[in-house]
Design a protein around this motif. Structure first.
Motif, PDB file in Angstrom:
ATOM      1  N   LEU A 204       0.842  -1.096   0.209  1.00 43.57           N
ATOM      2  CA  LEU A 204       0.182  -0.245   0.172  1.00 43.57           C
ATOM      3  C   LEU A 204       0.953   1.235  -0.112  1.00 43.57           C
ATOM      4  O   LEU A 204       0.636   2.536  -0.943  1.00 43.57           O
ATOM      5  CB  LEU A 204      -1.149  -0.105   0.873  1.00 43.57           C
ATOM      6  N   GLY A 205       2.238   1.013   0.948  1.00 47.03           N
ATOM      7  CA  GLY A 205       3.044   1.944   0.681  1.00 47.03           C
ATOM      8  C   GLY A 205       3.504   2.959  -0.677  1.00 47.03           C
ATOM      9  O   GLY A 205       3.475   3.866  -1.045  1.00 47.03           O
ATOM     10  N   ASN A 206       3.669   1.762  -1.633  1.00 46.59           N
ATOM     11  CA  ASN A 206       4.757   2.038  -2.297  1.00 46.59           C
ATOM     12  C   ASN A 206       3.518   1.735  -3.089  1.00 46.59           C
ATOM     13  O   ASN A 206       3.556   2.901  -4.098  1.00 46.59           O
ATOM     14  CB  ASN A 206       4.774   0.217  -2.746  1.00 46.59           C
ATOM     15  N   PHE A 207       1.877   1.712  -3.446  1.00 51.33           N
ATOM     16  CA  PHE A 207       1.366   2.073  -4.073  1.00 51.33           C
ATOM     17  C   PHE A 207       1.043   3.780  -4.248  1.00 51.33           C
ATOM     18  O   PHE A 207       0.366   4.867  -5.301  1.00 51.33           O
ATOM     19  CB  PHE A 207      -0.546   1.853  -3.910  1.00 51.33           C
ATOM     20  N   GLN A 208       1.182   4.024  -2.699  1.00 54.87           N
ATOM     21  CA  GLN A 208       1.145   5.459  -2.873  1.00 54.87           C
ATOM     22  C   GLN A 208       2.049   6.213  -3.220  1.00 54.87           C
ATOM     23  O   GLN A 208       2.150   7.497  -3.604  1.00 54.87           O
ATOM     24  CB  GLN A 208       0.534   5.350  -0.876  1.00 54.87           C
ATOM     25  N   LEU A 209       2.962   6.182  -2.560  1.00 59.27           N
ATOM     26  CA  LEU A 209       4.398   6.809  -3.407  1.00 59.27           C
ATOM     27  C   LEU A 209       4.450   6.633  -4.862  1.00 59.27           C
ATOM     28  O   LEU A 209       4.646   8.164  -6.079  1.00 59.27           O
ATOM     29  CB  LEU A 209       5.751   6.544  -3.011  1.00 59.27           C
TER      30      LEU A 209
ATOM     31  N   ARG B  81       1.545   9.476  -5.805  1.00 61.95           N
ATOM     32  CA  ARG B  81       2.228  11.181  -5.337  1.00 61.95           C
ATOM     33  C   ARG B  81       3.213  11.065  -6.941  1.00 61.95           C
ATOM     34  O   ARG B  81       3.142  12.167  -7.163  1.00 61.95           O
ATOM     35  CB  ARG B  81       2.475  11.097  -4.349  1.00 61.95           C
ATOM     36  N   ALA B  82       4.183  10.232  -7.163  1.00 60.38           N
ATOM     37  CA  ALA B  82       4.751  10.935  -8.003  1.00 60.38           C
ATOM     38  C   ALA B  82       4.251  10.817  -9.413  1.00 60.38           C
ATOM     39  O   ALA B  82       4.106  12.142 -10.014  1.00 60.38           O
ATOM     40  CB  ALA B  82       5.889   9.375  -8.700  1.00 60.38           C
ATOM     41  N   VAL B  83       3.155  10.729  -9.955  1.00 59.89           N
ATOM     42  CA  VAL B  83       2.438   9.995 -11.384  1.00 59.89           C
ATOM     43  C   VAL B  83       1.620  11.562 -10.862  1.00 59.89           C
ATOM     44  O   VAL B  83       1.732  12.213 -12.357  1.00 59.89           O
ATOM     45  CB  VAL B  83       1.238   9.320 -11.258  1.00 59.89           C
ATOM     46  N   GLY B  84       0.632  11.626 -10.001  1.00 56.36           N
ATOM     47  CA  GLY B  84       0.578  13.151 -10.257  1.00 56.36           C
ATOM     48  C   GLY B  84       1.407  14.200  -9.902  1.00 56.36           C
ATOM     49  O   GLY B  84       1.339  15.351 -10.434  1.00 56.36           O
ATOM     50  N   GLY B  85       2.314  13.882  -9.442  1.00 54.68           N
ATOM     51  CA  GLY B  85       3.011  15.383  -9.233  1.00 54.68           C
ATOM     52  C   GLY B  85       4.301  15.238 -10.654  1.00 54.68           C
ATOM     53  O   GLY B  85       4.193  16.383 -10.773  1.00 54.68           O
ATOM     54  N   VAL B  86       4.119  14.763 -11.523  1.00 60.52           N
ATOM     55  CA  VAL B  86       4.602  14.970 -13.482  1.00 60.52           C
ATOM     56  C   VAL B  86       3.306  14.885 -13.507  1.00 60.52           C
ATOM     57  O   VAL B  86       3.656  15.979 -15.121  1.00 60.52           O
ATOM     58  CB  VAL B  86       5.228  13.959 -13.371  1.00 60.52           C
ATOM     59  N   ALA B  87       2.030  14.982 -13.278  1.00 62.70           N
ATOM     60  CA  ALA B  87       1.109  15.962 -14.581  1.00 62.70           C
ATOM     61  C   ALA B  87       1.400  17.399 -14.890  1.00 62.70           C
ATOM     62  O   ALA B  87       1.323  17.933 -14.412  1.00 62.70           O
ATOM     63  CB  ALA B  87      -0.499  15.553 -13.721  1.00 62.70           C
ATOM     64  N   GLY B  88       1.020  17.644 -16.506  1.00 63.34           N
ATOM     65  CA  GLY B  88       1.310  18.889 -17.136  1.00 63.34           C
ATOM     66  C   GLY B  88       2.830  19.327 -16.596  1.00 63.34           C
ATOM     67  O   GLY B  88       3.294  20.479 -16.905  1.00 63.34           O
TER      68      GLY B  88
ATOM     69  N   TRP C  14      11.622   8.047 -13.081  1.00 60.58           N
ATOM     70  CA  TRP C  14      13.118   7.536 -13.193  1.00 60.58           C
ATOM     71  C   TRP C  14      14.031   6.741 -11.541  1.00 60.58           C
ATOM     72  O   TRP C  14      13.890   6.835 -10.634  1.00 60.58           O
ATOM     73  CB  TRP C  14      14.136   7.191 -14.056  1.00 60.58           C
ATOM     74  N   LYS C  15      13.762   8.852 -10.681  1.00 58.11           N
ATOM     75  CA  LYS C  15      14.512   8.394  -9.683  1.00 58.11           C
ATOM     76  C   LYS C  15      13.890   8.296  -8.930  1.00 58.11           C
ATOM     77  O   LYS C  15      14.019   7.452  -8.008  1.00 58.11           O
ATOM     78  CB  LYS C  15      15.059  10.068  -9.556  1.00 58.11           C
ATOM     79  N   GLY C  16      12.443   9.110  -8.650  1.00 57.23           N
ATOM     80  CA  GLY C  16      10.669   8.196  -8.161  1.00 57.23           C
ATOM     81  C   GLY C  16      11.573   6.594  -7.922  1.00 57.23           C
ATOM     82  O   GLY C  16      11.374   6.420  -6.859  1.00 57.23           O
ATOM     83  N   ALA C  17      11.250   6.450  -8.487  1.00 55.18           N
ATOM     84  CA  ALA C  17      11.518   4.392  -9.088  1.00 55.18           C
ATOM     85  C   ALA C  17      12.443   4.130  -8.493  1.00 55.18           C
ATOM     86  O   ALA C  17      12.245   3.120  -7.670  1.00 55.18           O
ATOM     87  CB  ALA C  17      11.035   4.099 -10.416  1.00 55.18           C
ATOM     88  N   LEU C  18      13.693   4.427  -8.567  1.00 55.62           N
ATOM     89  CA  LEU C  18      14.304   3.650  -7.884  1.00 55.62           C
ATOM     90  C   LEU C  18      14.529   4.496  -6.012  1.00 55.62           C
ATOM     91  O   LEU C  18      15.410   3.386  -5.575  1.00 55.62           O
ATOM     92  CB  LEU C  18      16.382   4.409  -8.229  1.00 55.62           C
ATOM     93  N   PHE C  19      14.323   4.961  -6.058  1.00 55.96           N
ATOM     94  CA  PHE C  19      13.933   5.545  -4.151  1.00 55.96           C
ATOM     95  C   PHE C  19      13.128   4.430  -3.668  1.00 55.96           C
ATOM     96  O   PHE C  19      13.045   4.484  -2.897  1.00 55.96           O
ATOM     97  CB  PHE C  19      13.788   7.028  -4.350  1.00 55.96           C
ATOM     98  N   ARG C  20      12.047   4.355  -4.572  1.00 58.01           N
ATOM     99  CA  ARG C  20      11.531   3.549  -4.346  1.00 58.01           C
ATOM    100  C   ARG C  20      11.658   2.462  -4.156  1.00 58.01           C
ATOM    101  O   ARG C  20      10.696   1.156  -2.889  1.00 58.01           O
ATOM    102  CB  ARG C  20       9.816   4.011  -5.225  1.00 58.01           C
TER     103      ARG C  20
END
Length: 113
Positions: free
Chosen positions: A35-40, A43-50, A61-67
């Protein structure tokens, strides 16, 4: 996400009532990590919209490595420090993901009718 958390909660309570405490803890850890991974991810997808595509791809990519690093660290700590049940941990990870996907598909199919 709430539906998947509810299914995980019912599974944990069922395992605890059955007397499988190690399995209940393992399933709980797996479900929380999932659930935490899904939440991250959300947030990442919502943060890069637009955002322009090049910058969005780099951010994702950086977010995926962090996750993956955080998820891996949580799983290693759960297995090596707390000695949770590996099959229960895997079940918690997979069942939570499958539940979220299934509930999303049901919602998507309902919106088509």
């Amino acid at each position: 996400m709430l539906g998947a958390a509810a299914v995980a909660g019912v599974a944990v309570v069922g395992l605890a009532l059955w007397g499988r405490w190690a399995w209940a803890v393992g399933f709980t850890v797996g479900a929380l990590v999932s659930l935490g991974n899904f939440q991250l991810i959300a947030r990442a997808v919502g943060g890069v919209a637009g955002v322009e595509s090049g910058r969005a791809a780099t951010t994702l990519w950086k977010g995926a490595l962090f996750r993956f690093g955080i998820t891996g660290a949580a799983l290693v700590v759960a297995l090596l420090v707390f000695r949770v049940s590996l099959p229960a941990l895997v079940a918690g990870l997979l069942i939570t993901q499958v539940t979220m996907i299934a509930l999303w598909l049901v919602r998507a199919m309902r919106s088509l009718t």
